[in-house]
Design a protein around this motif. Structure first.
Motif, PDB file in Angstrom:
ATOM      1  N   MET B 245       0.834  -1.201   0.000  1.00 23.51           N
ATOM      2  CA  MET B 245       0.000   0.000   0.000  1.00 23.51           C
ATOM      3  C   MET B 245       0.871   1.254   0.000  1.00 23.51           C
ATOM      4  SD  MET B 245      -3.143   0.205  -0.340  1.00 23.51           S
ATOM      5  CE  MET B 245      -3.578   1.813   0.386  1.00 23.51           C
ATOM      6  N   HIS B 246       1.972   1.210   0.768  1.00 18.27           N
ATOM      7  CA  HIS B 246       2.852   2.376   0.825  1.00 18.27           C
ATOM      8  C   HIS B 246       3.471   2.634  -0.535  1.00 18.27           C
ATOM      9  CE1 HIS B 246       2.306   2.543   5.092  1.00 18.27           C
ATOM     10  NE2 HIS B 246       2.712   1.303   5.215  1.00 18.27           N
ATOM     11  N   GLU B 247       3.761   1.570  -1.260  1.00 19.90           N
ATOM     12  CA  GLU B 247       4.303   1.719  -2.596  1.00 19.90           C
ATOM     13  C   GLU B 247       3.313   2.454  -3.489  1.00 19.90           C
ATOM     14  OE1 GLU B 247       7.674   1.219  -2.364  1.00 19.90           O
ATOM     15  OE2 GLU B 247       7.378   0.538  -4.416  1.00 19.90           O
ATOM     16  N   ARG B 248       2.038   2.109  -3.314  1.00 18.94           N
ATOM     17  CA  ARG B 248       1.017   2.653  -4.195  1.00 18.94           C
ATOM     18  C   ARG B 248       0.781   4.144  -3.993  1.00 18.94           C
ATOM     19  NH1 ARG B 248      -4.796  -0.131  -4.772  1.00 18.94           N
ATOM     20  NH2 ARG B 248      -5.222   1.059  -6.617  1.00 18.94           N
ATOM     21  N   MET B 249       1.079   4.615  -2.789  1.00 17.33           N
ATOM     22  CA  MET B 249       0.821   6.026  -2.498  1.00 17.33           C
ATOM     23  C   MET B 249       1.896   6.934  -3.070  1.00 17.33           C
ATOM     24  SD  MET B 249      -2.054   6.008  -1.144  1.00 17.33           S
ATOM     25  CE  MET B 249      -2.422   7.509  -0.226  1.00 17.33           C
ATOM     26  N   GLN B 305      -0.820  11.677  -9.561  1.00 15.48           N
ATOM     27  CA  GLN B 305      -0.682  12.882  -8.733  1.00 15.48           C
ATOM     28  C   GLN B 305      -2.037  13.594  -8.580  1.00 15.48           C
ATOM     29  OE1 GLN B 305       2.659  15.309  -9.918  1.00 15.48           O
ATOM     30  NE2 GLN B 305       1.906  17.043  -8.725  1.00 15.48           N
ATOM     31  N   THR B 306      -2.841  13.541  -9.628  1.00 10.89           N
ATOM     32  CA  THR B 306      -4.181  14.134  -9.553  1.00 10.89           C
ATOM     33  C   THR B 306      -5.005  13.438  -8.471  1.00 10.89           C
ATOM     34  OG1 THR B 306      -4.190  14.810 -11.868  1.00 10.89           O
ATOM     35  CG2 THR B 306      -6.327  14.520 -10.836  1.00 10.89           C
ATOM     36  N   ALA B 307      -4.929  12.113  -8.450  1.00 10.13           N
ATOM     37  CA  ALA B 307      -5.683  11.357  -7.444  1.00 10.13           C
ATOM     38  C   ALA B 307      -5.233  11.763  -6.038  1.00 10.13           C
ATOM     39  CB  ALA B 307      -5.495   9.859  -7.654  1.00 10.13           C
ATOM     40  N   GLY B 311      -7.009  13.924  -2.733  1.00 13.59           N
ATOM     41  CA  GLY B 311      -7.202  13.149  -1.516  1.00 13.59           C
ATOM     42  C   GLY B 311      -7.575  11.702  -1.759  1.00 13.59           C
ATOM     43  N   GLY B 312      -7.453  11.238  -2.997  1.00 15.04           N
ATOM     44  CA  GLY B 312      -7.797   9.855  -3.306  1.00 15.04           C
ATOM     45  C   GLY B 312      -6.568   8.964  -3.341  1.00 15.04           C
ATOM     46  N   ILE B 313      -6.782   7.738  -3.759  1.00 19.21           N
ATOM     47  CA  ILE B 313      -5.696   6.768  -3.875  1.00 19.21           C
ATOM     48  C   ILE B 313      -5.482   6.495  -5.358  1.00 19.21           C
ATOM     49  CG2 ILE B 313      -4.983   4.398  -3.381  1.00 19.21           C
ATOM     50  CD1 ILE B 313      -6.770   4.545  -0.887  1.00 19.21           C
ATOM     51  N   PRO B 314      -4.247   6.560  -5.830  1.00 20.66           N
ATOM     52  CA  PRO B 314      -4.017   6.309  -7.255  1.00 20.66           C
ATOM     53  C   PRO B 314      -4.520   4.925  -7.674  1.00 20.66           C
ATOM     54  CG  PRO B 314      -2.040   7.187  -6.228  1.00 20.66           C
ATOM     55  CD  PRO B 314      -3.005   6.886  -5.119  1.00 20.66           C
ATOM     56  N   GLY B 315      -4.904   4.817  -8.926  1.00 18.32           N
ATOM     57  CA  GLY B 315      -5.353   3.535  -9.461  1.00 18.32           C
ATOM     58  C   GLY B 315      -4.163   2.680  -9.838  1.00 18.32           C
TER      59      GLY B 315
END
Lengths: 367, 403
Positions: B245-249, B305-307, B311-315
């Motif tokens: 999850m940390h990778e995804r952020m 970066q838009t996500a 305040g969202g999570i990238p896809g």
């Protein structure tokens, strides 16, 4: 950073998805093909009613006055529906009128293009010579047009065309009412009968010149078309991917769903990859149109090249995933396969656009 | 649709940039990626981390109470974008700060957080990640390193592999099998292991690029106090997953091994049949294709970066990007060497102008394997994005010791 469409724009997309799903399912596209109609009136009506035809036309001329981002959203939905109707070409036509038209020319055509009363197109390519400036041999003399344009997308359904021609040896754009005496439409057997192209022959055809236009105007209009068509291509590609995915979930072989085999999974993942990398290019192109960015020639070419590859891949691999049934007339796979080529050939092939990318890169990176 | 910062982001970017300008010199060249896991780079990396710590930039997304900045992930993205413009020691501590420590924050006890988090954030202690094993790379849950409980301690025996930075790490985040009678995902426990403890032996692995960034780590009767167990026994798989999850952020991180500018440069100077290679239409098409892929990577990072900005999570952008990047870099580097022609055989020389191309060609092969191989990522896209069936996994519910 907000590299996305707005909620309102997305809502327009959802509205169009529902309306097109009802009025223009794949059966309607097939009907147009079987009955040899020039386009689907049902799909065109959906676009008109949603305000998608006049999205980028100012309210003063009967449009919605929203902007090109809304046009891109609508194009994506048209592609997803694989609808049989002009759109990018009509947008190109109205964009040329908006940029270089006289008040008279605008008042004559823009309200009709915005309401859907008229379909527009652009006619740039000539026999065997493509769309470049050197290819133009059509001429304007004393307000009359002489020559022929080849492979004009939506030529069989359009009411008005913006045509590239020479006047006193110089390239320019002019507007032609395609119902005029002196205009002949020549139908051909097209790869994709659901989006037929045709030739336009002009002999003593009345035309009116768009002011201050040159060959760069045609290029600008091509760039706009490339971005909007890229959205159609990506919409169609995503639909083809979904078809392949859905089939892979129900078709069984050797005791399990074919979608459980990596040969199929990885193929579908690659289709997805090409679609998503094309999508971001198309978004960038949409941004470039909407902001009149200097990057438009590069962004348009990037969108065009990537979207063409994405749909080529999705359309052919969709047939492959379906196997034998995908090669039949009854199945819908071939509608996408044929459309992929029609889109790839309209506005000139990918090789032309790759050369455009290179010229832009060389300019940006002079050593 | 726009590419600009929000007012708050702009203010933050200016603040970060001002601090960086006062504390580092602008980057003059691309950072040489091969020094990232070089022990010689550690003192410089620690010194830079200490400065970041003092200024509050050490771990922006970790909560303030644990010594982080308590900021949204977008701030981390902005910081990294700005930092990339300066000549500082980057990368060396990433595994510890980006993966291990956030995991300790999530799964650790108060005592563990107090003991480990601040010392890592301040650059005092360096961490490594002890996941992969000879028998389990992509199939991580096949790991065989054993930890056996002995009163208030655990005795560890086994072997890890591909451990970046183990040769200079102080602590490691270890996954070990504690219940071989349970199915493979359920018998794993996470530990914090002191890399200087008796019985830990680190041996360098020489890669095909000639350098030694990775290690094998051997555990022979290594004793770990139960107080260094991370999370409940048998929950090691969940602990490991949370690191992903940390990778995804992350977003907007440079991939960019490829480089159309370099390609253009080489094509301007190389010649084909006596003419500049840049005039050759085959060459032109390849460069255009390469640019389109590179640009897609850049634009995908804008989407992620838009996500984060909203305040969202990238896809799945990161999975897509990594898949594109490895293959692209590999093809691009080989093409650049080909463009130069026969003399490119000397590209391995340390003073060769093609050294970075050679290096990119080598490392692209690793990019396609590390952190999810191309094949695993295609499975991830097919299964999690497209909803296709998972691969047949006959080992999933069988006790590990019966496999």
């Amino acid at each position: 950073m907000n590299f996305d469409f707005s909620d309102d724009q997305k809502a327009l997309g959802e509205q169009l998805r529902r309306a097109l799903d009802k009025a223009s399912p794949l059966g309607e596209t097939r009907r147009v093909m079987m009955e040899r109609e020039p386009y689907s009136r049902a799909a065109w009506t959906v676009l008109a009613e949603a305000g998608a035809l006049g999205a980028a036309i100012p309210e003063a001329y009967g449009g919605v006055g929203a902007g090109p981002l809304e046009v891109c959203i609508a194009a994506y939905e048209l592609g997803f529906a694989l609808a049989s109707t002009a759109y990018a070409s009509s947008f190109q036509c109205s964009s040329a009128l908006l940029r270089w038209g006289s008040d008279l020319q605008k008042e004559k055509w823009l309200p009709a293009l915005a309401s859907g009363a008229a379909i527009g197109t652009v006619a740039f390519s000539e026999n065997g010579a493509g769309i470049e400036a050197s290819a133009i041999s059509t001429v304007v003399r004393e307000g009359k047009l002489y020559g022929a344009k080849q492979a004009v997308l939506d030529a069989m359904s359009a009411d008005v065309a913006v045509v590239s021609a020479l006047q006193d040896g110089k390239p320019l754009l002019c507007v032609v009412d395609l119902h005029s005496v002196g205009v002949t439409r020549v139908p051909h057997d097209c790869i994709d009968p659901t989006r037929p192209s045709g030739d336009l022959v002009f002999e003593d055809a009345p035309c009116s010149v768009l002011q201050n236009t040159g060959f760069s105007s045609a290029q600008e209009i091509l760039n706009l078309g490339a971005v909007v068509l890229a959205f159609e291509q990506i919409g169609a590609a995503e639909r083809a991917l979904f078809m392949a995915r859905d089939y892979a979930l129900v078709r069984k072989a050797f005791g399990q769903q074919i979608g459980a085999y990596q040969g199929i999974k990885h193929k579908l993942a690659d289709m997805y990859l090409k679609i998503e990398t094309a999508r971001v290019h198309a978004y960038w192109g949409a941004w470039a149109i909407s902001t009149n960015a200097a990057e438009l020639p590069l962004a348009a070419a990037g969108a065009r090249v990537m979207a063409t590859e994405a749909l080529d891949s999705a359309a052919k691999e969709n047939v492959q995933v379906h196997g034998g049934i995908g090669f039949t007339w009854e199945h819908d796979c071939h509608l996408f396969y044929k459309r992929s080529r029609a889109y790839a050939l309209a506005l000139g092939p990918a090789l032309r656009w790759k050369e455009q990318i290179m010229r832009q890169l060389e300019r940006a990176n002079v050593s | 649709m726009d590419f600009s910062d929000s007012p708050e982001e702009r203010v933050y970017r200016e603040k970060v940039h001002a601090w960086l300008s006062a504390n580092a010199s602008p980057a003059v060249a691309e950072q040489d990626l091969s020094v990232v896991a070089d022990a010689d780079n550690v003192p410089r990396a620690k010194e830079w981390q200490a400065r970041k710590w003092a200024a509050g930039y050490a771990a922006l997304t970790i909560a303030k109470e644990y010594g982080g900045g308590g900021e949204a992930p977008i701030k981390q993205v902005i910081y990294e974008q700005e930092e990339a413009k300066f000549d500082v020691a980057r990368g060396t501590l990433d595994i510890g700060l980006g993966i291990c420590i956030p995991t300790v924050v999530v799964w650790g006890s108060d005592a563990q957080r107090d003991r480990y988090v601040k010392k890592a954030l301040s650059g005092e202690e360096v961490w490594c990640q002890l996941f992969s094993e000879p028998s389990g790379g992509s199939d991580l849950a096949a790991l065989r390193t054993r930890a056996v409980r002995d009163g208030e301690r655990w005795i560890v025996n086994g072997q890890k592999v591909w451990t970046s930075g183990a040769h200079f790490a102080d602590y490691g985040l270890l996954l070990a099998r504690t219940d071989p009678a349970a199915p493979k995902h359920k018998g794993i426990t996470a530990f914090i292991v002191n890399m200087k403890a008796a019985g830990v032996e680190v041996r360098p692995i020489r890669t095909m690029a000639g350098s030694a960034e990775f290690n094998e780590v051997f555990f022979s009767d290594v004793s770990i106090p139960d107080s260094d167990r991370l999370g409940p026994p048998g929950q090691g798989w969940q602990v490991g997953l949370s690191t992903l999850m940390h990778e995804r952020m992350k977003a907007g991180k440079g991939f960019g091994l490829a480089g159309w500018k370099k390609m253009l440069d080489i094509a301007r100077n190389a010649r084909i049949d006596g003419a500049p290679a840049l005039k050759d239409s085959r060459v032109r098409e390849r460069i255009a294709d390469n640019w389109a892929q590179e640009q897609a990577l850049r634009l995908l990072s804008f989407r992620a970066q838009t996500a984060l900005s909203q305040g969202g999570i990238p896809g799945p952008e990161q999975s897509i990007s990594k898949l594109v990047d490895g293959t692209l870099a590999q093809q691009a580097a080989a093409f650049m060497l080909d463009l130069v022609g026969e003399p490119a055989v000397y590209a391995a020389g340390s003073d060769s102008p093609l050294r970075s191309v050679y290096s990119s060609w080598m490392w692209a092969a690793a990019t396609r394997i590390a952190g999810g191989s191309d094949e695993i990522l295609r499975n991830v896209i097919a299964e999690r994005v497209l909803g296709l069936p998972t691969d047949a996994r006959p080992d999933k519910n069988t006790p590990f010791n019966e496999l």
